[in-house]
Scaffold this active site. Structure first.
Site, PDB file in Angstrom:
ATOM      1  N   ALA A 140      10.461   3.587  -2.231  1.00  0.00           N
ATOM      2  CA  ALA A 140      11.823   3.035  -2.337  1.00  0.00           C
ATOM      3  C   ALA A 140      11.811   1.740  -3.141  1.00  0.00           C
ATOM      4  O   ALA A 140      12.723   1.474  -3.935  1.00  0.00           O
ATOM      5  CB  ALA A 140      12.387   2.774  -0.946  1.00  0.00           C
ATOM      6  N   ALA A 141      10.757   0.936  -2.958  1.00  0.00           N
ATOM      7  CA  ALA A 141      10.650  -0.310  -3.715  1.00  0.00           C
ATOM      8  C   ALA A 141      10.496  -0.009  -5.201  1.00  0.00           C
ATOM      9  O   ALA A 141      11.053  -0.718  -6.055  1.00  0.00           O
ATOM     10  CB  ALA A 141       9.471  -1.137  -3.207  1.00  0.00           C
ATOM     11  N   PRO A 166       0.835  -1.199   0.000  1.00  0.00           N
ATOM     12  CA  PRO A 166       0.000   0.000   0.000  1.00  0.00           C
ATOM     13  C   PRO A 166       0.872   1.252   0.000  1.00  0.00           C
ATOM     14  O   PRO A 166       1.888   1.294   0.710  1.00  0.00           O
ATOM     15  CB  PRO A 166      -0.793  -0.123   1.311  1.00  0.00           C
ATOM     16  CG  PRO A 166      -0.030  -1.076   2.155  1.00  0.00           C
ATOM     17  CD  PRO A 166       0.745  -1.970   1.243  1.00  0.00           C
ATOM     18  N   SER A 173       2.143   4.399   3.462  1.00  0.00           N
ATOM     19  CA  SER A 173       1.763   3.836   4.755  1.00  0.00           C
ATOM     20  C   SER A 173       2.987   3.439   5.567  1.00  0.00           C
ATOM     21  O   SER A 173       2.886   2.682   6.520  1.00  0.00           O
ATOM     22  CB  SER A 173       0.827   2.636   4.548  1.00  0.00           C
ATOM     23  OG  SER A 173       1.396   1.762   3.609  1.00  0.00           O
ATOM     24  N   GLY A 174       4.174   3.892   5.135  1.00  0.00           N
ATOM     25  CA  GLY A 174       5.388   3.622   5.900  1.00  0.00           C
ATOM     26  C   GLY A 174       6.014   2.280   5.585  1.00  0.00           C
ATOM     27  O   GLY A 174       6.936   1.843   6.275  1.00  0.00           O
ATOM     28  N   LEU A 175       5.542   1.610   4.532  1.00  0.00           N
ATOM     29  CA  LEU A 175       6.123   0.303   4.191  1.00  0.00           C
ATOM     30  C   LEU A 175       7.157   0.403   3.065  1.00  0.00           C
ATOM     31  O   LEU A 175       7.629  -0.619   2.554  1.00  0.00           O
ATOM     32  CB  LEU A 175       5.014  -0.700   3.816  1.00  0.00           C
ATOM     33  CG  LEU A 175       4.026  -1.027   4.942  1.00  0.00           C
ATOM     34  CD1 LEU A 175       2.982  -2.026   4.473  1.00  0.00           C
ATOM     35  CD2 LEU A 175       4.745  -1.568   6.184  1.00  0.00           C
ATOM     36  N   ASP A 192      15.138   2.811   3.547  1.00  0.00           N
ATOM     37  CA  ASP A 192      14.142   2.109   2.726  1.00  0.00           C
ATOM     38  C   ASP A 192      14.767   1.556   1.451  1.00  0.00           C
ATOM     39  O   ASP A 192      14.535   0.411   1.081  1.00  0.00           O
ATOM     40  CB  ASP A 192      13.000   3.056   2.353  1.00  0.00           C
ATOM     41  CG  ASP A 192      12.112   3.387   3.531  1.00  0.00           C
ATOM     42  OD1 ASP A 192      12.548   3.178   4.674  1.00  0.00           O
ATOM     43  OD2 ASP A 192      10.989   3.859   3.310  1.00  0.00           O
ATOM     44  N   SER A 206       6.999   1.910  -0.106  1.00  0.00           N
ATOM     45  CA  SER A 206       6.591   1.620  -1.492  1.00  0.00           C
ATOM     46  C   SER A 206       7.372   2.458  -2.502  1.00  0.00           C
ATOM     47  O   SER A 206       7.717   1.963  -3.579  1.00  0.00           O
ATOM     48  CB  SER A 206       5.089   1.806  -1.667  1.00  0.00           C
ATOM     49  OG  SER A 206       4.751   3.154  -1.467  1.00  0.00           O
TER      50      SER A 206
HETATM   51  O1  PMV Z   1       7.534   6.049   7.998  1.00  0.00           O
HETATM   52  P1  PMV Z   1       8.778   5.688   7.319  1.00  0.00           P
HETATM   53  O2  PMV Z   1       8.842   4.276   6.900  1.00  0.00           O
HETATM   54  O3  PMV Z   1       9.125   6.662   6.237  1.00  0.00           O
HETATM   55  O4  PMV Z   1       9.943   5.745   8.407  1.00  0.00           O
HETATM   56  C1  PMV Z   1      10.376   6.921   8.951  1.00  0.00           C
HETATM   57  C2  PMV Z   1      11.489   6.643   9.888  1.00  0.00           C
HETATM   58  C3  PMV Z   1      11.962   7.866  10.632  1.00  0.00           C
HETATM   59  O5  PMV Z   1      12.992   7.430  11.476  1.00  0.00           O
HETATM   60  C4  PMV Z   1      10.836   8.454  11.483  1.00  0.00           C
HETATM   61  C5  PMV Z   1      12.464   8.958   9.709  1.00  0.00           C
HETATM   62  C6  PMV Z   1      13.760   8.622   8.991  1.00  0.00           C
HETATM   63  O6  PMV Z   1      14.072   9.358   8.017  1.00  0.00           O
HETATM   64  O7  PMV Z   1      14.501   7.712   9.370  1.00  0.00           O
END
Ligand code: PMV
Length: 328
Positions: free
Chosen positions: A96-97, A87, A90-92, A139, A94
């Site tokens: 970068a993939a 998705p 959502s922090g997974l 990522d 996507s």
């Molecule tokens: O939400 P994501 O997967 O983009 O992770 C962010 C991670 C942080 O440490 C909050 C920010 C970063 O740049 O490392």
């Protein structure tokens, strides 16, 4: 010769330990998940992405990588179709993939392979270009390398050093050392719970910086997270799933005390907790995803869904981005 198409995939990621603290120089551990982005490239008369003409503002990762590869003129045009089970936003990982999969596609199409260091640099710069100069290489490195990846501001003993990355930002040059960690955790899965709430990473990082400015004493949480991350790393190396889960939960408690969790995340974490070895948010928080380490992934996934989340089950550490020719 018949011109052929290319099929590429790249994994998304979860952060096991160290998000937010990594922004302040502490180490962080990310894991490549089973959920992957897929790219299908088929020969065409002009470049398109999901049926739309390629456009720098709409497809910044692809355009950035093409530019670094030598420009669109040197490449045969392709219709790019983006799909898969990651998705967006959502922090997974996507985006970068997408960069990792497109980079592997370019290698295939042009029959030119780049070194690990160069691949890491170009995918990271594509991410940084798209995020206005701010991106850690966590990522992109996890999506390219697969497995478990440790990011630190120094070379870590006992880990496999892969490459270093640095980035010029408005606050100066930031440098990271990227490592792989080989670890086997038998009989456990991660269950990811997506809240469906979008909380931009930049906003979350900014809010924490403001909190630290107002309450400097709270910066000691960075040291606490670093200590937990190092305990978690030792547990991963020892293959001790219980201790990994324990460290994850501890990491979450510190993150929650810093105000980066949310009601929706806490609801999913509470639901997953009884069937899990450890639970925490993953990524920037405020929304996005949580994850649970569990020996009973079906039960944990059911509990997350019953609490309103979307659950995804994954093993820990999957292979990095790869591309192959499609049959002619
Ligand atoms: O939400 P994501 O997967 O983009 O992770 C962010 C991670 C942080 O440490 C909050 C920010 C970063 O740049 O490392």
């Amino acid at each position: 010769m018949v011109q052929r198409g290319v099929f590429a995939t790249a994994p998304g990621k979860c952060i096991l330990f160290g998000e937010h603290a990594v922004v302040y120089g502490a180490p962080a551990v990310a894991v490549a998940i089973e959920q992957r982005m897929t790219l299908t490239l088929t020969p065409s008369t002009a470049w398109t992405v999901n049926g739309m003409a390629l456009h720098a503002a709409k497809h910044p990762h692809i355009v950035s990588l093409m530019d670094r590869w030598g420009g669109v003129d040197g490449l045969k045009p392709m219709d790019v179709v983006v799909g898969g089970a990651l998705p967006p936003a959502s922090g997974l990982g996507s985006s970068a993939a997408l960069s990792a999969a497109f980079l592997r596609s370019l290698e295939r199409m042009t029959d030119r392979s780049v070194s690990e260091d160069e691949a890491g640099r170009w995918a990271h710069l594509a991410e940084a270009d798209a995020q206005h100069g701010r991106a850690s290489p966590m990522d992109t490195s996890t999506s390219l390398l697969g497995g478990l990846v440790v990011l630190s501001n120094r070379k870590e003993e006992d880990l496999i050093h892969r490459y270093d990355r640095s980035l010029d930002t408005s606050e100066g040059t930031v440098t990271w050392s990227i490592h792989s960690l080989s670890a086997e955790l038998g009989g456990v899965h991660l269950v990811i719970g997506n809240t469906g709430v979008h909380a931009p990473t930049a906003r979350q990082v900014q809010q924490l910086a403001e909190r630290f400015a107002q309450h400097p004493e709270q910066r000691q949480a960075i040291g606490a997270i670093e200590a937990i991350t190092r305990r978690g790393l030792a547990a991963l190396k020892a293959g001790d799933a219980e201790a990994v889960g324990h460290a994850m939960t501890e990491n979450h408690i510190v993150l929650r005390s810093l105000g980066v969790s949310s009601e929706a995340l806490e609801r999913l974490i509470d639901a997953a907790s009884p069937t899990s070895l450890g639970v925490k948010l993953t990524g920037a928080g405020g929304g996005g995803c949580m994850m649970a380490l569990t020996r009973d992934p079906e039960a944990t996934a059911e509990a997350i869904e019953a609490a309103g989340g979307t659950a995804m089950i994954t093993t820990l550490g999957n292979h990095g981005a790869e591309a192959s020719w499609l049959d002619a």
